[in-house]
Design an enzyme around this catalytic site. Structure first.
Site, PDB file in Angstrom:
ATOM      1  N   ARG A 123       2.410  13.146   8.390  1.00  0.00           N
ATOM      2  CA  ARG A 123       3.617  13.003   7.578  1.00  0.00           C
ATOM      3  C   ARG A 123       4.859  12.823   8.458  1.00  0.00           C
ATOM      4  O   ARG A 123       5.814  12.149   8.074  1.00  0.00           O
ATOM      5  CB  ARG A 123       3.770  14.222   6.664  1.00  0.00           C
ATOM      6  CG  ARG A 123       2.689  14.306   5.592  1.00  0.00           C
ATOM      7  CD  ARG A 123       2.626  15.686   4.941  1.00  0.00           C
ATOM      8  NE  ARG A 123       3.737  15.945   4.057  1.00  0.00           N
ATOM      9  CZ  ARG A 123       3.651  15.976   2.715  1.00  0.00           C
ATOM     10  NH1 ARG A 123       2.495  15.720   2.116  1.00  0.00           N
ATOM     11  NH2 ARG A 123       4.706  16.248   1.993  1.00  0.00           N
ATOM     12  N   GLU A 181       4.202  14.493  -5.642  1.00  0.00           N
ATOM     13  CA  GLU A 181       5.205  15.308  -4.947  1.00  0.00           C
ATOM     14  C   GLU A 181       6.624  14.825  -5.226  1.00  0.00           C
ATOM     15  O   GLU A 181       6.852  13.642  -5.493  1.00  0.00           O
ATOM     16  CB  GLU A 181       4.963  15.270  -3.434  1.00  0.00           C
ATOM     17  CG  GLU A 181       3.634  15.875  -2.997  1.00  0.00           C
ATOM     18  CD  GLU A 181       3.485  15.875  -1.477  1.00  0.00           C
ATOM     19  OE1 GLU A 181       4.468  16.194  -0.773  1.00  0.00           O
ATOM     20  OE2 GLU A 181       2.376  15.546  -1.005  1.00  0.00           O
TER      21      GLU A 181
END
Length: 213
Positions: free
Chosen positions: A52, A166
């Site tokens: 990420r 998310e």
């Protein structure tokens, strides 16, 4: 399922992180946390955090890495919490179970408004932002694209990707916007209550067994 009238988002942390979160008045992204060692127990997977931080960017904000954003789920009782509960995933170094894990609940509309007012880019994803094939949006009018049935599912084996949608906010997010803190047990309740007394803003603190496995 239609979009909830007032959707909430959730961030999970180990209870021993609450004092530093409150002292610094909020949550910080992984890129920032890498510079802030020793502030409590890390519960995420290091390999996914690295991906990420170094590989995955947002189409809605070119050049913004997922790891440069504070992540939230659209539900408590997330798949990540399940992995923590099971405590046997080979990539998960934390083995303390779900007992010490705290849910921080925020209002999605208020979160997006704060981000825009403070010059923070934000987005939401339709699936796990740690995967290599997620789609993201930065317009709340597109919330209907989230698989809300999957988000709310308690039996999610057939809808894992949709459940992991998310909400992401660039860099940091303030403690003052926490509306509720949910915990599993009396022990964690008292630990959380002790930490919360250190700040003017004191969100609702509840034992919420339904948020856990």
């Amino acid at each position: 399922m239609t979009v909830p009238a007032q959707p909430k988002v959730y961030h999970i942390v180990h209870v021993d992180r609450l004092p530093s979160i409150i002292a610094s008045n909020g949550l910080f992204c992984d890129a920032e946390m890498a510079e802030r060692a020793g502030l409590g127990t890390t519960i995420g997977m290091s390999s996914i955090k690295a991906r990420r931080l170094n590989e995955l960017t947002l189409d809605s904000h070119p050049g913004l890495y997922v790891g440069e954003c504070v992540p939230f789920y659209f539900c408590p009782r997330s798949i990540m919490l399940y992995l923590i509960y099971q405590a046997n995933h080979p990539e998960l170094s934390y083995r303390g179970g779900q007992g010490p894990i705290v849910h921080l609940e925020f209002d999605l509309q208020a979160a997006a408004q704060w981000a825009e007012a403070n010059g923070r880019r934000w987005a939401f994803t339709l699936s796990n932002a740690g995967s290599r094939f997620f789609e993201d949006r930065c317009d709340l009018s597109q919330l209907h694209e989230i698989e809300w049935d999957a988000v709310q599912a308690r039996n999610w084996a057939s809808c894992k990707e949709g459940k992991q949608a998310e909400f992401l906010v660039e860099t940091s997010f303030p403690w003052e916007l926490v509306e509720r803190v949910g915990v599993l047990s009396n022990t964690t309740y008292h630990q959380a209550a002790h930490a919360i007394t250190a700040h003017v803003h004191k969100p609702i603190l509840e034992i919420r067994a339904d948020w856990y496995y």
